[in-house]
Motif scaffolding. Structure first.
Motif, PDB file in Angstrom:
ATOM      1  N   GLY A   1       0.508  -1.543  -0.251  1.00 13.03           N
ATOM      2  CA  GLY A   1       0.254   0.093  -0.054  1.00 13.03           C
ATOM      3  C   GLY A   1       0.847   1.418   0.038  1.00 13.03           C
ATOM      4  O   GLY A   1       2.158   1.203  -0.648  1.00 13.03           O
TER       5      GLY A   1
ATOM      6  N   GLN B   1       3.147   4.607   4.308  1.00  8.22           N
ATOM      7  CA  GLN B   1       3.145   6.061   5.420  1.00  8.22           C
ATOM      8  C   GLN B   1       4.577   6.315   5.863  1.00  8.22           C
ATOM      9  O   GLN B   1       4.059   7.759   6.032  1.00  8.22           O
ATOM     10  CB  GLN B   1       2.606   4.765   5.980  1.00  8.22           C
ATOM     11  CG  GLN B   1       1.635   4.541   5.519  1.00  8.22           C
ATOM     12  CD  GLN B   1       0.352   5.301   5.224  1.00  8.22           C
ATOM     13  OE1 GLN B   1       1.021   6.863   5.829  1.00  8.22           O
ATOM     14  NE2 GLN B   1      -0.676   5.298   4.459  1.00  8.22           N
TER      15      GLN B   1
ATOM     16  N   SER C   1      -1.571   9.486  -3.459  1.00  7.71           N
ATOM     17  CA  SER C   1      -2.979   9.765  -3.921  1.00  7.71           C
ATOM     18  C   SER C   1      -3.446   9.689  -4.984  1.00  7.71           C
ATOM     19  O   SER C   1      -3.792   8.781  -6.100  1.00  7.71           O
ATOM     20  CB  SER C   1      -3.875  10.170  -2.749  1.00  7.71           C
ATOM     21  OG  SER C   1      -5.491  10.054  -3.681  1.00  7.71           O
TER      22      SER C   1
ATOM     23  N   ALA D   1      -3.849  -2.653   0.952  1.00  9.82           N
ATOM     24  CA  ALA D   1      -4.396  -1.365   0.921  1.00  9.82           C
ATOM     25  C   ALA D   1      -4.528  -0.758  -0.367  1.00  9.82           C
ATOM     26  O   ALA D   1      -5.186  -1.413  -1.085  1.00  9.82           O
ATOM     27  CB  ALA D   1      -3.499  -0.321   2.184  1.00  9.82           C
TER      28      ALA D   1
ATOM     29  N   MET E   1      -7.027  -5.168   2.681  1.00 13.59           N
ATOM     30  CA  MET E   1      -7.719  -3.970   2.279  1.00 13.59           C
ATOM     31  C   MET E   1      -7.766  -3.645   4.652  1.00 13.59           C
ATOM     32  O   MET E   1      -8.556  -3.453   5.222  1.00 13.59           O
ATOM     33  CB  MET E   1      -8.770  -3.777   2.149  1.00 13.59           C
ATOM     34  CG  MET E   1      -9.472  -3.371   0.780  1.00 13.59           C
ATOM     35  SD  MET E   1      -8.400  -1.902   0.022  1.00 13.59           S
ATOM     36  CE  MET E   1      -8.908  -1.081   0.758  1.00 13.59           C
ATOM     37  N   SER E   2      -6.679  -2.303   4.674  1.00 15.32           N
ATOM     38  CA  SER E   2      -6.172  -3.142   6.234  1.00 15.32           C
ATOM     39  C   SER E   2      -6.994  -1.243   6.924  1.00 15.32           C
ATOM     40  O   SER E   2      -6.744  -1.307   8.137  1.00 15.32           O
ATOM     41  CB  SER E   2      -4.603  -2.702   6.379  1.00 15.32           C
ATOM     42  OG  SER E   2      -3.941  -1.958   5.416  1.00 15.32           O
ATOM     43  N   GLU E   3      -7.396  -0.284   6.153  1.00 13.76           N
ATOM     44  CA  GLU E   3      -7.171   0.928   6.544  1.00 13.76           C
ATOM     45  C   GLU E   3      -8.289   0.803   7.842  1.00 13.76           C
ATOM     46  O   GLU E   3      -8.060   1.876   8.814  1.00 13.76           O
ATOM     47  CB  GLU E   3      -8.175   1.466   5.380  1.00 13.76           C
ATOM     48  CG  GLU E   3      -7.512   2.308   4.481  1.00 13.76           C
ATOM     49  CD  GLU E   3      -7.295   1.214   2.963  1.00 13.76           C
ATOM     50  OE1 GLU E   3      -6.884   1.814   1.675  1.00 13.76           O
ATOM     51  OE2 GLU E   3      -7.148  -0.568   2.793  1.00 13.76           O
TER      52      GLU E   3
ATOM     53  N   LEU F   1      -7.754   4.182   8.775  1.00 10.50           N
ATOM     54  CA  LEU F   1      -7.317   4.825   7.657  1.00 10.50           C
ATOM     55  C   LEU F   1      -8.709   5.408   7.275  1.00 10.50           C
ATOM     56  O   LEU F   1      -9.065   4.707   6.878  1.00 10.50           O
ATOM     57  CB  LEU F   1      -6.061   5.112   6.863  1.00 10.50           C
ATOM     58  CG  LEU F   1      -4.415   5.132   6.973  1.00 10.50           C
ATOM     59  CD1 LEU F   1      -4.056   4.356   6.376  1.00 10.50           C
ATOM     60  CD2 LEU F   1      -4.417   6.253   7.693  1.00 10.50           C
ATOM     61  N   LYS F   2      -8.733   6.329   6.450  1.00  8.84           N
ATOM     62  CA  LYS F   2     -10.131   7.268   5.626  1.00  8.84           C
ATOM     63  C   LYS F   2      -9.333   6.531   4.099  1.00  8.84           C
ATOM     64  O   LYS F   2      -8.568   6.223   4.310  1.00  8.84           O
ATOM     65  CB  LYS F   2     -10.207   8.231   5.678  1.00  8.84           C
ATOM     66  CG  LYS F   2     -10.746   9.080   6.319  1.00  8.84           C
ATOM     67  CD  LYS F   2     -10.983  10.516   6.332  1.00  8.84           C
ATOM     68  CE  LYS F   2     -11.501  11.289   7.945  1.00  8.84           C
ATOM     69  NZ  LYS F   2     -11.927  12.147   7.640  1.00  8.84           N
ATOM     70  N   PHE F   3     -10.700   5.807   3.627  1.00  4.69           N
ATOM     71  CA  PHE F   3     -10.743   5.315   2.148  1.00  4.69           C
ATOM     72  C   PHE F   3     -10.861   6.804   1.451  1.00  4.69           C
ATOM     73  O   PHE F   3     -10.710   7.745   1.632  1.00  4.69           O
ATOM     74  CB  PHE F   3     -12.347   4.974   2.025  1.00  4.69           C
ATOM     75  CG  PHE F   3     -11.913   3.016   2.456  1.00  4.69           C
ATOM     76  CD1 PHE F   3     -10.990   1.696   2.545  1.00  4.69           C
ATOM     77  CD2 PHE F   3     -13.172   3.429   3.157  1.00  4.69           C
ATOM     78  CE1 PHE F   3     -11.031   1.298   2.907  1.00  4.69           C
ATOM     79  CE2 PHE F   3     -13.058   1.958   4.362  1.00  4.69           C
ATOM     80  CZ  PHE F   3     -12.294   0.759   4.102  1.00  4.69           C
TER      81      PHE F   3
ATOM     82  N   SER G   1     -12.801  -5.902   7.386  1.00  3.80           N
ATOM     83  CA  SER G   1     -10.894  -6.274   6.458  1.00  3.80           C
ATOM     84  C   SER G   1     -10.660  -7.035   7.138  1.00  3.80           C
ATOM     85  O   SER G   1      -9.393  -8.158   7.705  1.00  3.80           O
ATOM     86  CB  SER G   1      -9.766  -5.428   7.774  1.00  3.80           C
ATOM     87  OG  SER G   1      -9.772  -3.916   7.329  1.00  3.80           O
TER      88      SER G   1
END
Length: 232
Positions: free
Chosen positions: A61, A64, A79, A106, A129-131, A136-138, A163
């Motif tokens: 993903g 960070q 993004s 992610a 999908m770890s958000e 974290l926001k999508f 998730s």
């Protein structure tokens, strides 16, 4: 970052190295440049693209660590970079196959789903999908991409809200992945190459294929193509 090689009429795009292949601006730019290189090389008829990765991860993903060390004003570069890469794939004039050779999480999942077909390593790795787990926001275009690529609401709920970590067999059963491959990384890539050759034979016009994708996933295309100009 990545390498590009041509095997007959199949282009093999590989995320190189043993790291997590985090999606930072440098990697995203490198991937987009490789796609542009294919287009500028006058690809032969019935060509196809296979994307794969070296190491334990396909992609973990967004980067960070890069985000924490960069000014907030630059965060959009990640993004937007992935958004533009997804637009490139949706408008690409040949079939695209993703060989998920390791763990994917992610933003990496969004990259996977931007391909036409997905082959996932059967003996190791998960789609995650770890958000929600990490708070974290999508990203907005993730929402429409997942809605159009995973139309079953229950599956989408488990992927996005719970998730759930899906191994290849379960991802195939849920309709997210097309094939679970055996033989580790090499076997997964070989299966993806085989599938790419098969589906490439069915394409008479790359331009028409790209247009059909945009019509199949209109909301995703609307979101990812913003600001890219009329050439797409």
């Amino acid at each position: 970052m990545c390498t590009l090689e041509k095997r007959g009429n199949i282009y093999l795009l590989t995320l190189t190295g043993s790291g997590e292949h985090r999606l930072n601006p440098s990697l995203l730019t490198s991937l987009r440049s490789a796609l542009s290189q294919i287009l500028s090389s006058s690809p032969p008829p019935n060509s196809a693209l296979v994307t794969c990765a070296q190491g334990k991860f396909f992609s973990n993903g967004f980067d960070q660590a890069w985000a924490r060390s960069s000014p907030v004003s630059q965060h959009h570069l990640m993004s937007d970079g992935l958004r533009h890469l997804i637009a490139d794939l949706l408008s690409f004039p040949m079939p695209t196959v993703c060989a998920v050779t390791g763990h994917v999480a992610a933003g990496g999942c969004a990259l996977v789903l931007a391909h036409d077909y997905v082959v996932m390593r059967g003996d190791r790795g998960f789609f995650y999908m770890s958000e929600m787990d990490v708070g974290l926001k999508f990203v907005e275009y993730f929402k429409v991409l997942f809605k159009e690529k995973i139309p079953d609401m229950r599956v989408r709920r488990d992927v996005l809200l719970r998730s759930e970590r899906l191994k290849a067999g379960n991802a195939v059963a849920r309709g997210i992945v097309d094939l679970a491959a055996q033989g580790g990384i090499e076997g997964t890539v070989e299966e993806a190459l085989r599938l790419a050759k098969e589906v490439a034979k069915e394409v008479s016009s790359g331009a028409k294929l790209a247009q059909k994708r945009k019509l199949m996933f209109p909301e995703t295309w609307k979101h990812v193509s913003i600001g890219l100009g009329s050439k797409l």
